[in-house]
Scaffold this active site. Structure first.
Site, PDB file in Angstrom:
ATOM      1  CB  CYS A  18      -0.947   0.010   1.198  1.00 17.28           C
ATOM      2  SG  CYS A  18      -1.943  -1.366   1.403  1.00 17.28           S
ATOM      3  N   GLY A  44       1.337  -0.138  -4.880  1.00 14.75           N
ATOM      4  CA  GLY A  44       0.138  -0.652  -4.934  1.00 14.75           C
ATOM      5  C   GLY A  44      -0.520  -0.738  -6.455  1.00 14.75           C
ATOM      6  CG  ASN A 119       2.097   0.969   3.997  1.00 15.02           C
ATOM      7  OD1 ASN A 119       3.190   1.329   3.969  1.00 15.02           O
ATOM      8  ND2 ASN A 119       2.188  -0.300   3.148  1.00 15.02           N
ATOM      9  N   GLY A 120       0.531  -1.626   5.677  1.00 18.35           N
ATOM     10  CA  GLY A 120       1.282  -2.451   6.607  1.00 18.35           C
ATOM     11  C   GLY A 120       0.533  -3.796   6.925  1.00 18.35           C
ATOM     12  CE1 TYR A 259      11.388  -4.546  -7.066  1.00 15.36           C
ATOM     13  CE2 TYR A 259      10.016  -5.154  -5.344  1.00 15.36           C
ATOM     14  CZ  TYR A 259      10.036  -5.136  -6.738  1.00 15.36           C
ATOM     15  OH  TYR A 259       9.033  -5.214  -7.377  1.00 15.36           O
TER      16      TYR A 259
END
Ligand code: SF4
Length: 486
Positions: A18, A44, A119-120, A259
């Protein structure tokens, strides 16, 4: 013909789940949020949503697909009126993407409306959710963000910030979140600070977002990272900061540097691009061998390959070209066409690798499927030797903190040693950066074995946050409504 929602096009990387963007005090809040989310699209690609607030009313548009496909028309943006907004881009795990899971989620409470985007991954969401259901809560989505909403609703505190703090203190996991009420924009980062979250300013407006690249796209100024365990509240009187949780050791996700984050972002005071080049340099120091060219696996291997080439003093060549017009949603070629070796995503640039000893640089090997095909392709283009260097240590464990990685059984490095991996992939040699080399590249002397400076669990199995649901047994990796019904 089938439309795929997962990326079948040789994508063998873990997926970020996310990206977040929130803005307070700008007349074009929705348009700026759409632009910010566009810059975060790498975090995302499957769904996107924006919620705004204007004169007593929340407005929302949520959709499956890319930001540009859903928020580029004046029709959509003009309905999202108001000077505050939050937005979310999402990559879903199993079960496909359904609209009820698309964030921001919104709910009406006795104190008013609240939208939340997250997010997570909450590592005790399943246990908390089961408990809530036993007490009468009805869930509408499979997103663990909804658990936060239920906990806020049930909190006995009065002020929304106190309710949110109360809710979050019952949760374990890695989370950055943004929330919007009629009067406030709120940003929260978990006590370990696993996922990123930054503050920016655009004129008088405030912004809270996952990465600085979302500030750059709208010409906003970076102010600072939100601290681990910090709650930031922005309202008409300005920015307020709270640190209500017990302080925990900082464990930012080191894979963000390798990344996930965009190379032009700055996270925790470090430029991602510079770190990736450092990783390439360390990799060259640790495992260089004689070769004629360094070739990155595009696009994510490029900065590390540059650093490697500079350190090893070997020419850098774009020996593999990536087709940027292959989207995530694509008409699947027939099995017959695939067997013919249709190279949808990558193609070898024969002129720069034929007759050469090639060192390929990539950022990770997850299942190994992409690497095998790329090596085959480079050999077919005439390389005399193909070596592979990886800018992360072997990925031996799954992530439970918001990154979609396969189960351990599917992780090549969990099942094979490096020599076996080299044989399967078909390279003349294979090497990964060491864990201490990685820590050196991010500016540490080495990994502190007692109290590691970062989360590196997917390389070490050292999970900094308890995996309550997983260790409680029988929990699906992604919450499922169907599992609840069983
Ligand atoms: Fe990042 Fe790996 Fe930790 Fe997940 S397990 S948060 S990908 S370092």
């Amino acid at each position: 013909m089938t439309e795929q929602t997962s990326d079948f096009l040789d994508d063998d990387h873990p997926h970020e789940e996310c990206g977040l963007f929130g803005i307070y005090g700008h007349i074009d809040a929705a348009a700026h949020t759409a632009l910010g989310l566009h810059a975060l699209q790498h975090r995302g690609q499957e769904a996107v949503g924006i919620v705004t607030y204007d004169s007593g009313q929340f407005n929302s548009h949520r959709a499956i697909g890319l930001v540009g496909d859903n928020f580029s028309t004046e029709d959509v943006i003009s309905q999202l009126t108001g000077s505050t907004a939050i937005g979310h881009v999402r990559y879903s795990t199993t079960g496909g993407t359904v609209i009820r899971n698309v964030q921001p989620l919104f709910a009406e409470f006795k104190f008013g409306g609240l939208a939340v985007a997250h997010n997570g991954n909450l590592t005790n969401a399943y246990a908390v959710r089961r408990n809530l259901i036993e007490r009468g809560s009805i869930f509408q989505s499979t997103s663990d963000t909804e658990t936060i909403i239920h906990l806020i609703a049930r909190s006995e505190y009065g002020r929304v910030v106190d309710r949110l703090t109360d809710a979050i203190s019952q949760l374990e996991g890695a989370y950055s979140l943004v929330a919007l009420t009629g009067k406030k924009l709120i940003g929260v980062r978990d006590p370990h600070g696993v996922r990123p979250l930054v503050i920016g300013r655009l004129g008088d407006a405030y912004i809270i977002t996952s990465e600085t690249c979302a500030l750059d796209i709208i010409g906003a100024r970076f102010v600072r990272d939100i601290d681990p365990g910090e709650i930031v509240i922005i309202d008409e009187s300005g920015l307020h900061s709270l640190k209500p949780f017990t302080k925990k050791p900082r464990r930012f996700c080191i894979f963000e540097y390798i990344y996930f984050a965009r190379p032009d972002s700055m996270i925790e005071g470090k430029h991602v691009y510079a770190i990736r080049k450092n990783i390439g340099r360390e990799l060259a120091r640790e495992s260089n061998i004689p070769a004629d060219v360094i070739v990155p696996v595009p696009d994510s291997g490029v900065p590390a390959a540059l650093g490697y080439a500079q350190e090893a003093n070997i020419p850098f060549e774009l020996g593999i070209i990536r087709n940027h017009y292959v989207g995530r949603t694509f008409i699947e070629p027939t099995a017959q066409l695939r067997n013919l070796g249709v190279r949808l995503k990558h193609n070898a640039n024969q002129g720069s690798i034929k007759g050469k000893r090639v060192i390929l640089v990539d950022d990770s090997i997850v299942r190994g499927t992409t690497s095998t095909k790329i090596v085959e392709m480079v050999r077919a283009a005439g390389a005399t030797e193909v070596h592979m260097r990886i800018s992360s240590p072997p990925t031996t464990h799954s992530c439970f903190y918001g990154i979609d990685t396969p189960e351990r059984e599917q992780l090549m490095a969990a099942q094979h040693n490096v020599q076996q991996m080299a044989d399967i992939i078909g390279v003349d040699s294979l090497a990964f950066i060491s864990i201490d080399g990685l820590y050196r590249a991010v500016g540490e002397a080495k990994r502190d074995q007692e109290l590691p400076q970062y989360c590196d669990a997917c390389f070490t199995g050292d999970y900094p946050i308890p995996l309550v649901d997983r260790d409680g047994g029988g929990m699906p990796k992604q919450l499922s409504l169907l599992a609840e019904r069983d």
